[in-house]
Enzyme design. Structure first.
Site, PDB file in Angstrom:
ATOM      1  N   GLU A  94     -10.658  33.658 -36.944  1.00  0.00           N
ATOM      2  CA  GLU A  94     -10.735  34.990 -37.558  1.00  0.00           C
ATOM      3  C   GLU A  94     -11.402  35.005 -38.930  1.00  0.00           C
ATOM      4  OE1 GLU A  94      -6.986  37.044 -37.386  1.00  0.00           O
ATOM      5  OE2 GLU A  94      -7.069  37.207 -35.194  1.00  0.00           O
ATOM      6  N   GLU A  99      -5.650  35.228 -28.307  1.00  0.00           N
ATOM      7  CA  GLU A  99      -4.479  35.895 -28.886  1.00  0.00           C
ATOM      8  C   GLU A  99      -4.329  37.265 -28.249  1.00  0.00           C
ATOM      9  OE1 GLU A  99      -4.130  36.101 -33.117  1.00  0.00           O
ATOM     10  OE2 GLU A  99      -4.878  34.062 -33.446  1.00  0.00           O
TER      11      GLU A  99
END
Length: 352
Positions: free
Chosen positions: A162, A266
């Site tokens: 991320e 995720e």
């Protein structure tokens, strides 16, 4: 997601590993984290994961687990490598594939996020010096995975979790795609060449996919053989999805995340903050919506298996907001009867 555990460690209101180490002092923090690592995820957890028909574990680590890469004046817990070795070794014994994820990069790759290990106002990862520390981490992990038998199941290295979005930090994202991404690939492959690694045994190398919003991760890569891409699909934060039971099911059933090189690394069964406690979605002291959550899990699992597969976030957490918030916790959701004990049976539960 583990507030009670964090408090029991003495970290109090600290916002990250960095501030907890500052609060407790290095030695006391090391002791607190050692106790946490010894007890939070154990071999029994991994056996339970395997028993539920799951075959992959994504392990998020900070660069500081290689303590040689920590600079003076940085505050991170020490001693984690021993427990990483333990977890990875048990994964190897159980035949669980491991994605080793560089979750917290040097300098912190995203502002205001606890997952970086150091919450910052401005991301400091995007410099030559911090790129170099990340390359050294990747080289070190590459060699460890290829030479330590306990790491036999480590098949994929994620070069950074991320990073910043192009819309918010255009120059940093562009620099990462132009420089860090291809150089990370080259440093991993060069270390494998030095080790004499056979082509068939080379690591899969993973980047955040284009859907993350940092640009096209593959545009400057010297090769894409064994390249994979990570997709974090949280309907909870997708404002284009109608926050109703039908809206979420429709979105999941019709989702197409891409080909087999895209792994949904995720996801959860949580819903929008402003809807999660209303009559359609509340789970506090009621099981009225449990059947819907079973369908929501199954619809997502089915959709993501049309791509390269999935890893749920997270395996384990303790009570969030004062109740058993199993929408984020695979283990708790199984215990609650929401997620089946045989993951493969989700296909037969899907409403799609």
């Amino acid at each position: 997601m583990a507030g009670d555990e964090w408090s029991s460690m003495g970290c109090g209101d600290s916002n990250d590993e960095w501030s907890c180490v500052q609060l407790l002092g290095q030695d006391a923090a090391d002791t607190a984290f050692r106790t946490h690592w010894q007890t939070w995820i154990t071999a029994d957890d991994l056996k339970e994961i395997q028993s539920y028909g799951l075959n992959t574990v994504r392990i998020p680590v900070g660069f500081w687990i290689n303590e040689d890469l920590v600079n003076d004046g940085e505050y991170y817990p020490r001693g984690g490598l021993e427990y990483l070795d333990y977890i990875v070794g048990n994964c190897t014994e159980l035949g669980l594939y491991v994605i080793m994820d560089l979750h917290g990069g040097p300098g912190s790759q995203f502002p205001g996020q606890q997952y970086t290990g150091h919450v910052v106002d401005s991301p400091g990862f995007y410099t030559g010096d911090n790129y170099e520390r990340a390359y050294k981490f990747l080289e070190w992990m590459t060699e460890r995975a290829h030479t330590n038998p306990a790491y036999f199941s480590v098949g994929m290295l994620q070069v950074i979790n991320e990073p910043v979005h192009s819309g918010d930090y255009p120059s940093e994202a562009a620099d990462m795609v132009a420089n860090y991404y291809p150089n990370a690939w080259t440093r991993i492959r060069d270390r494998e060449a030095q080790l004499g690694t056979a082509d068939s045994d080379k690591h899969h190398i993973q980047y955040m996919g284009e859907a993350w919003g940092s640009g096209n991760p593959s545009q400057n890569l010297p090769d894409t053989t064994f390249a994979f891409y990570d997709d974090h699909r949280y309907y909870k934060w997708d404002t284009s999805v109608s926050a109703t039971q039908d809206g979420y099911i429709s979105a999941a059933c019709n989702d197409n995340r891409g080909g087999s090189d895209i792994i949904i690394g995720e996801w959860s069964i949580s819903v929008a903050d402003d809807a999660q406690y209303n009559g359609e979605f509340d789970i506090r002291d009621t099981d009225a919506n449990n059947d819907w959550y079973k369908k929501f899990f199954a619809a997502q699992a089915q959709a993501f298996e049309r791509s390269g597969g999935w890893v749920f976030w997270s395996w384990k957490c303790n009570w969030i907001a004062g109740f058993n918030e199993w929408r984020w916790c695979y283990k708790s959701a199984v215990d609650a009867g929401i997620i089946p004990k045989d993951a493969a049976s989700a296909a037969g539960m899907s409403p799609c």
